[in-house]
Design an enzyme around this catalytic site. Structure first.
Site, PDB file in Angstrom:
ATOM      1  N   LYS A  99     -92.206 -12.753  59.387  1.00 20.52           N
ATOM      2  CA  LYS A  99     -90.781 -12.842  59.049  1.00 20.52           C
ATOM      3  C   LYS A  99     -90.622 -13.229  57.576  1.00 20.52           C
ATOM      4  O   LYS A  99     -89.831 -12.637  56.843  1.00 20.52           O
ATOM      5  CB  LYS A  99     -90.081 -13.875  59.948  1.00 20.52           C
ATOM      6  CG  LYS A  99     -89.824 -13.365  61.358  1.00 20.52           C
ATOM      7  CD  LYS A  99     -89.393 -14.452  62.332  1.00 20.52           C
ATOM      8  CE  LYS A  99     -89.296 -13.859  63.749  1.00 20.52           C
ATOM      9  NZ  LYS A  99     -88.988 -14.836  64.790  1.00 20.52           N
ATOM     10  N   GLN A 156     -87.997 -20.966  65.273  1.00 18.67           N
ATOM     11  CA  GLN A 156     -88.886 -20.166  66.116  1.00 18.67           C
ATOM     12  C   GLN A 156     -89.053 -20.813  67.492  1.00 18.67           C
ATOM     13  O   GLN A 156     -89.300 -22.013  67.609  1.00 18.67           O
ATOM     14  CB  GLN A 156     -90.252 -20.017  65.415  1.00 18.67           C
ATOM     15  CG  GLN A 156     -91.221 -19.091  66.124  1.00 18.67           C
ATOM     16  CD  GLN A 156     -90.780 -17.630  66.136  1.00 18.67           C
ATOM     17  OE1 GLN A 156     -90.059 -17.168  65.247  1.00 18.67           O
ATOM     18  NE2 GLN A 156     -91.203 -16.899  67.140  1.00 18.67           N
ATOM     19  N   ASP A 206     -80.386 -15.534  64.464  1.00 21.94           N
ATOM     20  CA  ASP A 206     -80.889 -15.048  65.753  1.00 21.94           C
ATOM     21  C   ASP A 206     -79.777 -14.631  66.707  1.00 21.94           C
ATOM     22  O   ASP A 206     -80.036 -13.961  67.709  1.00 21.94           O
ATOM     23  CB  ASP A 206     -81.658 -16.189  66.445  1.00 21.94           C
ATOM     24  CG  ASP A 206     -83.167 -16.058  66.306  1.00 21.94           C
ATOM     25  OD1 ASP A 206     -83.660 -14.925  66.284  1.00 21.94           O
ATOM     26  OD2 ASP A 206     -83.827 -17.113  66.225  1.00 21.94           O
TER      27      ASP A 206
HETATM   28  N1  GUN Z   1     -89.607 -16.336  69.902  1.00 20.00           N
HETATM   29  C1  GUN Z   1     -89.825 -15.108  70.429  1.00 20.00           C
HETATM   30  N2  GUN Z   1     -88.863 -14.248  70.017  1.00 20.00           N
HETATM   31  C2  GUN Z   1     -88.029 -14.957  69.228  1.00 20.00           C
HETATM   32  C3  GUN Z   1     -86.863 -14.616  68.502  1.00 20.00           C
HETATM   33  O1  GUN Z   1     -86.372 -13.477  68.517  1.00 20.00           O
HETATM   34  N3  GUN Z   1     -86.282 -15.620  67.793  1.00 20.00           N
HETATM   35  C4  GUN Z   1     -86.794 -16.889  67.789  1.00 20.00           C
HETATM   36  N4  GUN Z   1     -86.150 -17.809  67.077  1.00 20.00           N
HETATM   37  N5  GUN Z   1     -87.876 -17.230  68.452  1.00 20.00           N
HETATM   38  C5  GUN Z   1     -88.495 -16.264  69.156  1.00 20.00           C
END
Ligand code: GUN
Length: 294
Positions: free
Chosen positions: A54, A98, A121
């Site tokens: 990311k 995350q 998100d």
């Molecule tokens: N963990 C797995 N997928 C995601 C996501 O799309 N966003 C976040 N913040 N954590 C994750």
């Protein structure tokens, strides 16, 4: 019949190229550099890979990437204090914490603490509510947004199509259902208690599998000519102790029946981060009252 392969990798590349151009335009015309803060608590190996990717892709698009890596023992109060600081930082337009978080931290409390207008998100209840209300201003969670983009690239008119989503998570299943409803699909959300899951699935023109069960969806579950989107990323033993990544769909079998199908890897996965960048650019533009170039 052999399916058309829906190429998420190249679609995500195109989207990132478009985003990079948009970011350059924002810098040139408005002196604006969208900023994304990513917070990782602990050292879950998969999360570390996701966060690294990311951050890399955020920077590669010309955006500001801020990484906060916290020790696994970090307390909830300390994490909430960091989020409060990021909420008040004008250079941060998007915040992502995350998941999963260590078990001693209340996930809902953390997600609810992110300002809805910085919620990259789209997990905050305000954004989930806006999406459920059909509102155009909702921040849409990245994985279902990526799935929708792939489906819309594949199908001209979704109106009236029967869609089934296997999995009812807040991250994928529920927002995916809202998005397909917004496109006028007839939507079923299936889950572990659904009766006759194969039969339900066989009625669907669009199948989105998001349950985390390796190759659960067999070829016999697919209606001939359906579009299949596989969100699953499951690590299995490919034999001889070698690991392999497989989806929630038995790709070899389903691709004999479906009109189009996403592979794993190279399908939905690459779209998720591209959509995160998309959301961050949108939030940065909103924060500055600028029409989004996307
Ligand atoms: N963990 C797995 N997928 C995601 C996501 O799309 N966003 C976040 N913040 N954590 C994750």
């Amino acid at each position: 019949m052999s399916s058309r392969i829906i190429d998420g990798k190249s679609t995500a590349e195109e989207l990132r190229k478009r985003l990079t151009g948009a970011v350059a335009g924002l810098a040139e015309r408005h002196g604006l550099r969208p900023g994304l803060a990513v917070v990782l608590v602990g050292d879950n190996p998969a999360s570390r890979v996701y966060v690294r990717n990311k951050a890399r892709q955020t920077a590669a698009a010309g955006m500001r990437s801020l990484e906060h890596r916290l020790d696994a023992a970090t307390g909830e109060a300390e994490l909430l204090a960091l989020i409060a600081k990021l909420n008040g930082d004008p250079e941060v337009h998007g915040i992502l914490v995350q998941l999963p978080l260590p078990p001693h931290i209340n996930e809902a409390a953390v997600l609810n603490a992110i300002a809805p207008h910085k919620d990259a998100d789209g997990f905050h209840p305000v954004n989930a509510g806006l999406l459920a209300g059909g509102g155009g201003d909702a921040v849409v969670p990245c994985t279902p947004l990526g799935c929708l983009m792939l489906i819309k690239n594949t199908v001209d008119d979704l109106a009236g199509m029967r869609a089934i989503i296997i999995g009812r998570s807040n991250i994928v299943g529920k927002p995916m259902a809202q998005l397909l409803l917004r496109e006028h699909c007839t939507v079923t959300i299936a889950h572990s208690r659904t009766r006759d899951l194969p039969g339900e699935c066989r009625r669907a023109d669009i199948v989105v599998a998001a349950v985390g069960r390796p190759r659960l969806v067999g070829g016999g579950w697919i209606k001939p000519g359906a579009v299949v989107v596989d969100v699953g990323i499951n690590r299995v033993d490919a034999g001889g102790g070698k690991p392999a990544l497989v989806g929630d769909v038995d790709f070899a079998a389903a691709s004999e029946v479906a009109a189009a199908i996403t592979p794993v890897p190279g399908g939905v996965g690459p779209m998720t981060i591209a959509c995160l960048l998309h959301n961050t650019v949108t939030l940065a533009c909103r924060a500055h009252g600028i029409q989004s170039p996307l």
